[in-house]
Write a protein that holds these residues in place. Structure first.
Motif, PDB file in Angstrom:
ATOM      1  N   THR A 294       0.852  -1.190   0.000  1.00  0.00           N
ATOM      2  CA  THR A 294       0.000   0.000   0.000  1.00  0.00           C
ATOM      3  C   THR A 294       0.886   1.238   0.000  1.00  0.00           C
ATOM      4  O   THR A 294       1.989   1.229   0.548  1.00  0.00           O
ATOM      5  CB  THR A 294      -0.906   0.030   1.245  1.00  0.00           C
ATOM      6  N   VAL A 295       0.388   2.280  -0.669  1.00  0.00           N
ATOM      7  CA  VAL A 295       1.105   3.567  -0.699  1.00  0.00           C
ATOM      8  C   VAL A 295       0.083   4.675  -0.435  1.00  0.00           C
ATOM      9  O   VAL A 295      -1.118   4.491  -0.666  1.00  0.00           O
ATOM     10  CB  VAL A 295       1.781   3.816  -2.079  1.00  0.00           C
ATOM     11  N   PRO A 296       0.560   5.831   0.038  1.00  0.00           N
ATOM     12  CA  PRO A 296      -0.371   6.942   0.245  1.00  0.00           C
ATOM     13  C   PRO A 296      -0.991   7.346  -1.095  1.00  0.00           C
ATOM     14  O   PRO A 296      -0.340   7.224  -2.147  1.00  0.00           O
ATOM     15  CB  PRO A 296       0.517   8.062   0.785  1.00  0.00           C
ATOM     16  N   LEU A 297      -2.199   7.863  -1.029  1.00  0.00           N
ATOM     17  CA  LEU A 297      -2.932   8.289  -2.218  1.00  0.00           C
ATOM     18  C   LEU A 297      -2.097   9.260  -3.067  1.00  0.00           C
ATOM     19  O   LEU A 297      -2.140   9.236  -4.300  1.00  0.00           O
ATOM     20  CB  LEU A 297      -4.226   8.984  -1.742  1.00  0.00           C
ATOM     21  N   THR A 298      -1.302  10.050  -2.364  1.00  0.00           N
ATOM     22  CA  THR A 298      -0.471  11.053  -3.040  1.00  0.00           C
ATOM     23  C   THR A 298       0.612  10.438  -3.926  1.00  0.00           C
ATOM     24  O   THR A 298       1.231  11.136  -4.732  1.00  0.00           O
ATOM     25  CB  THR A 298       0.229  11.956  -2.001  1.00  0.00           C
ATOM     26  N   ALA A 299       0.848   9.148  -3.772  1.00  0.00           N
ATOM     27  CA  ALA A 299       1.884   8.504  -4.593  1.00  0.00           C
ATOM     28  C   ALA A 299       1.321   8.013  -5.923  1.00  0.00           C
ATOM     29  O   ALA A 299       2.057   7.467  -6.747  1.00  0.00           O
ATOM     30  CB  ALA A 299       2.509   7.341  -3.822  1.00  0.00           C
ATOM     31  N   HIS A 300       0.034   8.230  -6.144  1.00  0.00           N
ATOM     32  CA  HIS A 300      -0.620   7.700  -7.352  1.00  0.00           C
ATOM     33  C   HIS A 300       0.108   8.074  -8.642  1.00  0.00           C
ATOM     34  O   HIS A 300       0.342   7.234  -9.513  1.00  0.00           O
ATOM     35  CB  HIS A 300      -2.077   8.171  -7.418  1.00  0.00           C
ATOM     36  N   GLU A 301       0.466   9.348  -8.738  1.00  0.00           N
ATOM     37  CA  GLU A 301       1.135   9.834  -9.944  1.00  0.00           C
ATOM     38  C   GLU A 301       2.430   9.065 -10.219  1.00  0.00           C
ATOM     39  O   GLU A 301       2.670   8.581 -11.323  1.00  0.00           O
ATOM     40  CB  GLU A 301       1.428  11.338  -9.769  1.00  0.00           C
ATOM     41  N   LYS A 302       3.244   8.957  -9.166  1.00  0.00           N
ATOM     42  CA  LYS A 302       4.521   8.235  -9.295  1.00  0.00           C
ATOM     43  C   LYS A 302       4.290   6.769  -9.635  1.00  0.00           C
ATOM     44  O   LYS A 302       4.982   6.201 -10.484  1.00  0.00           O
ATOM     45  CB  LYS A 302       5.298   8.309  -7.981  1.00  0.00           C
ATOM     46  N   ILE A 303       3.374   6.132  -8.944  1.00  0.00           N
ATOM     47  CA  ILE A 303       3.117   4.701  -9.156  1.00  0.00           C
ATOM     48  C   ILE A 303       2.688   4.447 -10.595  1.00  0.00           C
ATOM     49  O   ILE A 303       3.129   3.485 -11.234  1.00  0.00           O
ATOM     50  CB  ILE A 303       2.005   4.195  -8.192  1.00  0.00           C
ATOM     51  N   SER A 304       1.840   5.323 -11.113  1.00  0.00           N
ATOM     52  CA  SER A 304       1.292   5.076 -12.448  1.00  0.00           C
ATOM     53  C   SER A 304       2.385   5.146 -13.523  1.00  0.00           C
ATOM     54  O   SER A 304       2.180   4.682 -14.641  1.00  0.00           O
ATOM     55  CB  SER A 304       0.167   6.067 -12.743  1.00  0.00           C
ATOM     56  N   LEU A 306       5.357   3.717 -13.069  1.00  0.00           N
ATOM     57  CA  LEU A 306       6.220   2.541 -12.935  1.00  0.00           C
ATOM     58  C   LEU A 306       5.663   1.381 -13.745  1.00  0.00           C
ATOM     59  O   LEU A 306       4.458   1.126 -13.744  1.00  0.00           O
ATOM     60  CB  LEU A 306       6.323   2.128 -11.463  1.00  0.00           C
ATOM     61  N   GLU A 307       6.558   0.697 -14.418  1.00  0.00           N
ATOM     62  CA  GLU A 307       6.115  -0.431 -15.221  1.00  0.00           C
ATOM     63  C   GLU A 307       5.909  -1.657 -14.345  1.00  0.00           C
ATOM     64  O   GLU A 307       6.674  -1.902 -13.410  1.00  0.00           O
ATOM     65  CB  GLU A 307       7.170  -0.738 -16.280  1.00  0.00           C
TER      66      GLU A 307
END
Lengths: 347, 347
Positions: A294-304, A306-307
């Motif tokens: 799990t990651v904070p909601l704010t990490a969504h941009e970064k996560i998206s 990542l391949e």
């Protein structure tokens, strides 16, 4: 007398470990995570241990010993990566019956050595003993992490995003293929044995089951992207089961979307062939050794960016429970732990 | 194909572990001592692992499960003490067949917990799994020591004194008593079973076998007396075998005196009853979990003032080999490794 199966794996572990106080200052985390966390010096020392028993965890009919050694090591490394650590040392205990020769042990060790080499781990000890019965492997892996880097199962927060690496259910479909061939083989007369089983085009599924890899690359990816998961676990028993661990230990609930479960094309194809529900395979298959975190909601941009990492849902407050949202938002299906199917199926 | 028994325990271990390089700076000592030595922080982290298999290492006919749990833990602690360290954490993997109930596991854990409590060790993890066959225990113990305190097997020097704690051969005689009663029991008709076997007066021997203790007190005694052994090992396979380990790894030879072997009166009495050679029992019996160590000649005065520690011989140059000097300096008998009788006797 209580039959062990009535408690289930997790009930049993709870029962056996509920009276375990810790007395040493160096014990930071005891039973209940992917690895114990110890403080020797500034860094944290991580320790995990796993046992593999013939006929329960592996079937030598279709498991090459070299692969077995490799997998036994890798699943332990996976537990250390799941704590956001780096595996460093491995201890291996082996019990072997009389039908095993020295060359058999060499093969197991070849696999162990290869895994250690690939992952930069030192094989530092262990015990080899005879056994009256089958083959038993028990491994312990020691790893390390900076104190601030250790990621446990209990840190998931409401609104966190739930992510999983790679794809799910492939190892389980690999197992189904192997079991089917084993059955065919058993029913075939010696003289009509035409050829080797034909797995061509399905090698990916077999490899996922027989020779999985630990997701060291995912841990590195997250570090490079400066994302620190709030909780993490590796998928050994199946997504449902692991997600319930994260939620229970974090005191939260969750929603995941069926349509977002990452599934390989070959897994889908094979599940259809076996007339199995694909989502069930992905949810309960197990042995994929992907990382669920799990990651904070704010990490969504970064996560998206990542391949190979997919957001499959989000964390809710505990009162909402844990559920799968069916395709088209049709319905909510409560998640159930599977875990330790070994015990329940055994007769 | 090579039969495993032809290599023997130590030959096999050598073969399996000869190609094991280490790559991590934190790995100080890998395979080949009582425990691996790791450097996490200033202190040294010690790790040891042991596997116990039903029918090989224990017989449930006469081994109470509580004792089994206790012993399994203690033999691992013993390995850490043998490095001059302090055990801190324990991981336990258990494989259980269907004939075991939850209450059986509770008993094993009661024993494990009691041992951990007594020795101040934290039980921090492990794995419980079903097994198709008997009971399997695999334990890993983690301990610590100051870097300068770690005592290995390879430090014995010519003219060093060879010392051993407690007495030898008692556990082996305890095993003989239990095996005899088992045979009697098997040959007795149900209706003539008169009573429980009579072990009265021999409890010491049974306890030595069923519920040994690790010699934490000896390590403390030596520290208080400011004696740092040059090499140390615990006696699990038998004095001969362990002494050969010390000598081989230190590149030295030795002489020990038959008449100085520490033997309890009950051990002598029982060996006579069984018509067994007493010195052979003391040399090859095993499972005593006493500490065997070497100290500089200059420590003689201090050692002689310690209770329960006996000087049994001295270290020589390697070319003189390893031998026992018979009573009355009569003859020199080369020491032979016994070790792993399990494998050789198994059929």
């Amino acid at each position: 007398m209580t039959d062990i199966a009535t408690l289930g794996e997790f009930g049993l572990i709870r029962r056996l470990t509920e009276k375990l106080p810790t007395v040493n200052a160096s014990t930071i985390v005891g039973v209940g995570d992917d690895a114990a966390v110890l403080a020797y010096g500034d860094k944290r020392t991580l320790v995990t241990s796993d046992m593999l028993l013939e006929g329960i965890h592996f079937d030598l009919v279709y498991t090459p010993l070299r692969h077995l050694g490799y997998k036994a090591a890798v699943v332990n490394f996976s537990d250390i990566y799941a704590m956001n650590g780096t595996p460093r040392q491995l201890l291996v205990n082996i019990g072997v019956g009389r039908r095993f020769s020295v060359e058999h042990l060499d093969e197991i060790y070849d696999g162990l050595r290869l895994a250690c080499e690939r992952y930069g781990v030192d094989l530092v000890g262990g015990d080899t003993s005879s056994s009256l019965t089958g083959l038993t492997l028990s491994l312990t892996c020691i790893g390390e992490a900076d104190a601030n880097d250790v990621v446990r199962r209990n840190g998931a927060q409401e609104t966190d995003l739930i992510c999983v690496s790679g794809d799910l259910g492939a190892a389980y479909m690999g197992l189904q293929l192997l079991e089917r061939e084993k059955a065919v083989f058993a029913n075939t007369e010696q003289n009509e044995m035409a050829a080797q089983p034909d797995f061509s085009g399905r090698e990916y599924l077999l490899e996922r089951f027989l020779k999985p890899e630990a997701r060291r690359d995912v841990v590195a990816q997250l570090r490079t992207a400066d994302i620190r998961p709030t909780s993490m676990i590796d998928v050994s028993d199946g997504l449902s089961s692991e997600l319930l661990h994260l939620c229970t230990q974090s005191g939260v609930g969750c929603r995941i979307y069926e349509e977002r479960l990452p599934i390989d094309y070959l897994t889908a194809l094979t599940a259809e062939e076996f007339n199995m529900n694909l989502s069930t395979c992905a949810l309960n298959g197990g042995e994929d050794y992907e990382l669920l975190f799990t990651v904070p909601l704010t990490a969504h941009e970064k996560i998206s960016q990542l391949e190979g990492i997919k957001e499959i849902g989000y964390i809710t407050k505990a009162s909402l429970g844990c559920a799968l949202i069916g395709r088209g938002d049709a319905e909510e299906i409560p998640l159930r732990a599977q875990g330790w199917v070994h015990l329940e199926n055994q007769d």
